[in-house]
Design a protein around this motif. Structure first.
Motif, PDB file in Angstrom:
ATOM      1  N   ALA A 166      -1.776  35.025  31.105  1.00  0.00           N
ATOM      2  CA  ALA A 166      -1.822  34.270  32.443  1.00  0.00           C
ATOM      3  C   ALA A 166      -0.769  34.776  33.327  1.00  0.00           C
ATOM      4  O   ALA A 166      -0.484  34.110  34.349  1.00  0.00           O
ATOM      5  CB  ALA A 166      -1.821  32.963  32.360  1.00  0.00           C
ATOM      6  N   LEU A 167       0.092  35.739  32.861  1.00  0.00           N
ATOM      7  CA  LEU A 167       1.280  36.120  33.612  1.00  0.00           C
ATOM      8  C   LEU A 167       1.110  37.590  34.168  1.00  0.00           C
ATOM      9  O   LEU A 167       1.095  38.484  33.413  1.00  0.00           O
ATOM     10  CB  LEU A 167       2.607  35.753  32.859  1.00  0.00           C
ATOM     11  N   PHE A 168       0.870  37.483  35.531  1.00  0.00           N
ATOM     12  CA  PHE A 168       0.653  38.800  36.045  1.00  0.00           C
ATOM     13  C   PHE A 168       1.327  38.800  37.431  1.00  0.00           C
ATOM     14  O   PHE A 168       1.631  37.779  38.131  1.00  0.00           O
ATOM     15  CB  PHE A 168      -0.766  39.208  36.337  1.00  0.00           C
ATOM     16  N   THR A 169       1.434  40.070  38.139  1.00  0.00           N
ATOM     17  CA  THR A 169       1.578  40.174  39.648  1.00  0.00           C
ATOM     18  C   THR A 169       0.824  41.242  40.132  1.00  0.00           C
ATOM     19  O   THR A 169      -0.240  41.499  39.515  1.00  0.00           O
ATOM     20  CB  THR A 169       3.097  40.648  39.704  1.00  0.00           C
ATOM     21  N   ARG A 170       0.695  41.020  41.575  1.00  0.00           N
ATOM     22  CA  ARG A 170      -0.215  41.908  42.249  1.00  0.00           C
ATOM     23  C   ARG A 170       0.563  43.079  42.870  1.00  0.00           C
ATOM     24  O   ARG A 170       1.631  42.701  43.753  1.00  0.00           O
ATOM     25  CB  ARG A 170      -1.116  41.215  43.077  1.00  0.00           C
ATOM     26  N   THR A 171      -0.178  44.319  43.286  1.00  0.00           N
ATOM     27  CA  THR A 171       0.562  45.376  44.085  1.00  0.00           C
ATOM     28  C   THR A 171      -0.515  46.012  44.677  1.00  0.00           C
ATOM     29  O   THR A 171      -1.566  45.850  44.525  1.00  0.00           O
ATOM     30  CB  THR A 171       1.334  46.314  43.018  1.00  0.00           C
ATOM     31  N   GLY A 172      -0.111  46.920  45.815  1.00  0.00           N
ATOM     32  CA  GLY A 172      -1.089  47.518  46.379  1.00  0.00           C
ATOM     33  C   GLY A 172      -1.448  46.766  47.744  1.00  0.00           C
ATOM     34  O   GLY A 172      -1.057  45.659  47.987  1.00  0.00           O
ATOM     35  N   PRO A 173      -2.097  47.535  48.733  1.00  0.00           N
ATOM     36  CA  PRO A 173      -2.827  46.678  49.983  1.00  0.00           C
ATOM     37  C   PRO A 173      -3.451  45.414  49.493  1.00  0.00           C
ATOM     38  O   PRO A 173      -4.259  45.468  48.700  1.00  0.00           O
ATOM     39  CB  PRO A 173      -3.714  47.826  50.465  1.00  0.00           C
ATOM     40  N   GLN A 174      -2.847  44.402  50.170  1.00  0.00           N
ATOM     41  CA  GLN A 174      -3.537  43.131  50.139  1.00  0.00           C
ATOM     42  C   GLN A 174      -3.598  42.545  48.687  1.00  0.00           C
ATOM     43  O   GLN A 174      -4.557  41.867  47.968  1.00  0.00           O
ATOM     44  CB  GLN A 174      -5.012  43.041  50.730  1.00  0.00           C
ATOM     45  N   GLY A 175      -2.574  43.119  47.792  1.00  0.00           N
ATOM     46  CA  GLY A 175      -2.322  42.719  46.318  1.00  0.00           C
ATOM     47  C   GLY A 175      -3.759  43.326  45.284  1.00  0.00           C
ATOM     48  O   GLY A 175      -4.239  42.376  44.554  1.00  0.00           O
ATOM     49  N   ILE A 176      -4.396  44.400  45.592  1.00  0.00           N
ATOM     50  CA  ILE A 176      -5.541  44.556  45.244  1.00  0.00           C
ATOM     51  C   ILE A 176      -5.625  45.044  43.649  1.00  0.00           C
ATOM     52  O   ILE A 176      -6.375  44.659  42.935  1.00  0.00           O
ATOM     53  CB  ILE A 176      -6.249  46.082  45.857  1.00  0.00           C
ATOM     54  N   ARG A 177      -4.356  45.406  43.277  1.00  0.00           N
ATOM     55  CA  ARG A 177      -4.188  45.707  41.829  1.00  0.00           C
ATOM     56  C   ARG A 177      -3.356  44.479  40.960  1.00  0.00           C
ATOM     57  O   ARG A 177      -2.270  44.291  41.631  1.00  0.00           O
ATOM     58  CB  ARG A 177      -3.386  47.217  41.834  1.00  0.00           C
ATOM     59  N   GLN A 178      -3.913  44.210  39.971  1.00  0.00           N
ATOM     60  CA  GLN A 178      -3.295  43.149  38.996  1.00  0.00           C
ATOM     61  C   GLN A 178      -2.621  43.939  37.850  1.00  0.00           C
ATOM     62  O   GLN A 178      -3.029  44.833  37.231  1.00  0.00           O
ATOM     63  CB  GLN A 178      -3.922  42.281  38.379  1.00  0.00           C
ATOM     64  N   VAL A 179      -1.137  43.688  37.843  1.00  0.00           N
ATOM     65  CA  VAL A 179      -0.216  44.484  36.799  1.00  0.00           C
ATOM     66  C   VAL A 179       0.391  43.559  35.786  1.00  0.00           C
ATOM     67  O   VAL A 179       0.648  42.535  36.187  1.00  0.00           O
ATOM     68  CB  VAL A 179       0.665  45.426  37.583  1.00  0.00           C
ATOM     69  N   ASN A 180       0.774  44.009  34.679  1.00  0.00           N
ATOM     70  CA  ASN A 180       1.446  43.324  33.881  1.00  0.00           C
ATOM     71  C   ASN A 180       2.967  43.069  34.205  1.00  0.00           C
ATOM     72  O   ASN A 180       3.418  44.033  34.742  1.00  0.00           O
ATOM     73  CB  ASN A 180       1.334  43.991  32.528  1.00  0.00           C
ATOM     74  N   VAL A 181       3.631  42.102  33.520  1.00  0.00           N
ATOM     75  CA  VAL A 181       4.775  41.852  33.714  1.00  0.00           C
ATOM     76  C   VAL A 181       5.711  41.469  32.456  1.00  0.00           C
ATOM     77  O   VAL A 181       5.022  41.413  31.472  1.00  0.00           O
ATOM     78  CB  VAL A 181       5.167  40.813  34.644  1.00  0.00           C
ATOM     79  N   ARG A 182       6.948  41.643  32.468  1.00  0.00           N
ATOM     80  CA  ARG A 182       7.851  41.481  31.226  1.00  0.00           C
ATOM     81  C   ARG A 182       7.899  40.105  30.835  1.00  0.00           C
ATOM     82  O   ARG A 182       7.996  39.925  29.507  1.00  0.00           O
ATOM     83  CB  ARG A 182       9.337  42.146  31.460  1.00  0.00           C
ATOM     84  N   GLY A 183       7.919  39.154  31.533  1.00  0.00           N
ATOM     85  CA  GLY A 183       7.840  37.696  30.819  1.00  0.00           C
ATOM     86  C   GLY A 183       8.344  36.485  31.838  1.00  0.00           C
ATOM     87  O   GLY A 183       8.543  37.037  33.095  1.00  0.00           O
ATOM     88  N   LEU A 184       8.327  35.492  31.701  1.00  0.00           N
ATOM     89  CA  LEU A 184       8.862  34.221  32.386  1.00  0.00           C
ATOM     90  C   LEU A 184      10.415  34.359  32.609  1.00  0.00           C
ATOM     91  O   LEU A 184      11.055  34.821  31.620  1.00  0.00           O
ATOM     92  CB  LEU A 184       8.458  33.035  31.856  1.00  0.00           C
ATOM     93  N   VAL A 185      10.684  33.883  33.859  1.00  0.00           N
ATOM     94  CA  VAL A 185      12.152  33.513  34.150  1.00  0.00           C
ATOM     95  C   VAL A 185      11.793  32.087  34.579  1.00  0.00           C
ATOM     96  O   VAL A 185      11.394  31.523  35.574  1.00  0.00           O
ATOM     97  CB  VAL A 185      12.551  34.172  35.314  1.00  0.00           C
ATOM     98  N   ALA A 186      12.499  31.266  33.667  1.00  0.00           N
ATOM     99  CA  ALA A 186      12.151  29.696  33.939  1.00  0.00           C
ATOM    100  C   ALA A 186      13.484  28.968  33.245  1.00  0.00           C
ATOM    101  O   ALA A 186      14.286  29.203  32.525  1.00  0.00           O
ATOM    102  CB  ALA A 186      10.992  29.328  33.010  1.00  0.00           C
ATOM    103  N   ALA A 187      13.564  27.399  33.764  1.00  0.00           N
ATOM    104  CA  ALA A 187      14.366  26.728  33.190  1.00  0.00           C
ATOM    105  C   ALA A 187      13.594  25.435  32.570  1.00  0.00           C
ATOM    106  O   ALA A 187      12.802  24.899  33.277  1.00  0.00           O
ATOM    107  CB  ALA A 187      15.418  26.244  34.093  1.00  0.00           C
ATOM    108  N   ALA A 188      13.856  24.921  31.281  1.00  0.00           N
ATOM    109  CA  ALA A 188      13.087  23.687  30.766  1.00  0.00           C
ATOM    110  C   ALA A 188      14.189  22.473  30.707  1.00  0.00           C
ATOM    111  O   ALA A 188      15.370  22.780  30.508  1.00  0.00           O
ATOM    112  CB  ALA A 188      12.860  24.278  29.377  1.00  0.00           C
TER     113      ALA A 188
END
Length: 300
Positions: A166-188
Motif C-alpha cells: 500500500a505504499l506508493f507515490t505518483r509521478t508524471g502529469p497530474q500524477g498519472i504514474r504510480q511508482v514503487n518506493v523504498r519504505g516508510l519514514v515514521a515514528a511510533a
C-alpha cells in the motif's frame, strides 16, 4: 519531529547543517543538507484563531498590570493562558470539557500549528481487542512484557504489509504514474492507557508524507492507496497478534458472543472475564451514553 513533520525537511536537518565544513559554503549548500524533496508550503500571513485569542488574553493581562504591550510574560503565565484558551476552544468544538491534560495538549498542538497546503503525515493506530489489554494489565510483569512484545511484533508485521502492498507515490502529469518506493519514514509512540485512564495498550505510528522512489527522488505518499488499505492493515495486525500470543503464551481466541452479525466478528482471549473488559471500557460507555442522548427525541 519538528523538521520532518513541521517543515518537510530531513529529520536531522540541523545536525546535517552543523556538520558542513569548508570556506566556500553557500546558502544552497545548507538548503541541500536539510532538504528532503520539496519542503512543505506554509500559508504566509495567516494567524490561527487560537493564536489570536491567546494574544488577546496576554494583552489583557499586560493592560491590567500596567505593562507595555511588548513586555514579556513569564513562561508559566503564557502556559496558563494557552491552557485557558485551549479549554474554551475544546469545549466549543466538542461540546464538553476536556477530561485531562492529554486532550488539552492535543487541542493546543492542533490549533497552534501553521496552516499548510500539504498533508504532513498520516496517523496509523494499532490497538488490540480489549481482552488483550485486560490480560496485559493484570498479568505478572514477565507475562505482561511478553504481551507487549507480541503487540510490537504485530505492529511491525502490519507496517511491513503496508510497505509491500500500500505504499506508493505518483509521478508524471497530474500524477498519472504510480511508482514503487523504498519504505516508510515514521515514528511510533506506544500508549498504555485510554484518555479515561483504563488499561489500553496501543501504538500510534506517525507516518511522514515523504517517501523515496527507487531512483532516489523524495516525493509524497499516494494517500488514496494508503487510506484504502487501512482495514487490511488492521486485519493484518489482529491476525499477527493472535499468532504471536498463541505461539508465546498458548492463549486461545474465540468470537465474542453477541457480536452484530452484520459486522466483522471480534475475537477475544478465551478465559478473560467479559465483565472486566466492560469495566475497563469507560470511553465506549461514555460514547454510547452520549449517542443515546443525541439520538433521543428533540424536546418540544
Amino acid at each position: 519531529m519538528r523538521a520532518l513533520f513541521g517543515c518537510g525537511l530531513h529529520p536531522l536537518a540541523e545536525v546535517r547543517q552543523e556538520q558542513l565544513e569548508g570556506p566556500d559554503l553557500s546558502p544552497g549548500d545548507y538548503q541541500d543538507a536539510a532538504r528532503l524533496g520539496a519542503p512543505f508550503r506554509i500559508v504566509e500571513g495567516v494567524v490561527s484563531p487560537f493564536r489570536l485569542e491567546v494574544a488577546k488574553h496576554i494583552g489583557a493581562i499586560q493592560t491590567a498590570a500596567g505593562l507595555p504591550a511588548d513586555a514579556p510574560l513569564p513562561a508559566a503565565a503564557r502556559a496558563r493562558v494557552r491552557t485557558e484558551v485551549a479549554r474554551e476552544f475544546f469545549a466549543a468544538e466538542h461540546g464538553r470539557e476536556a477530561v485531562d491534560a492529554r486532550e488539552l495538549a492535543g487541542q493546543i498542538a492542533k490549533d497552534s500549528r501553521p496552516r499548510t497546503q500539504t498533508v504532513a503525515g498520516y496517523d496509523l493506530t494499532f490497538s488490540p481487542v480489549k481482552s488483550v489489554s485486560t490480560l496485559w494489565a493484570v498479568a505478572e510483569p514477565s507475562v505482561a512484557a511478553v504481551i507487549e512484545q507480541a503487540h510490537q511484533a504485530a505492529v511491525k508485521d502490519a507496517l511491513a504489509f503496508i510497505e509491500k502492498h500500500a505504499l506508493f507515490t505518483r509521478t508524471g502529469p497530474q500524477g498519472i504514474r504510480q511508482v514503487n518506493v523504498r519504505g516508510l519514514v515514521a515514528a511510533a509512540f506506544t500508549h498504555r492507557d485510554s484518555r479515561a485512564g483504563d488499561p489500553d495498550l496501543h501504538t500510534h505510528v506517525a507516518v511522514a508524507n515523504k517517501v523515496q522512489t527507487l531512483d532516489g527522488r523524495w516525493l509524497s505518499i499516494d494517500g488514496r492507496v494508503l487510506f484504502k488499505a487501512n482495514v487490511a492493515a488492521s486485519e493484518t495486525y489482529n491476525t499477527a497478534l493472535e499468532r504471536h500470543l498463541r505461539d508465546t503464551l498458548g492463549v486461545r481466541f474465540a468470537e465474542r458472543p453477541g457480536t452484530d452479525p452484520a459486522k466483522r466478528p471480534i475475537r477475544e482471549i478465551v478465559g478473560v472475564d467479559p465483565r472486566l473488559n466492560q469495566r475497563w471500557s469507560t470511553r465506549r460507555a461514555h460514547i454510547e451514553t452520549r449517542r443515546g442522548e443525541l439520538a433521543g427525541p428533540v424536546p418540544a
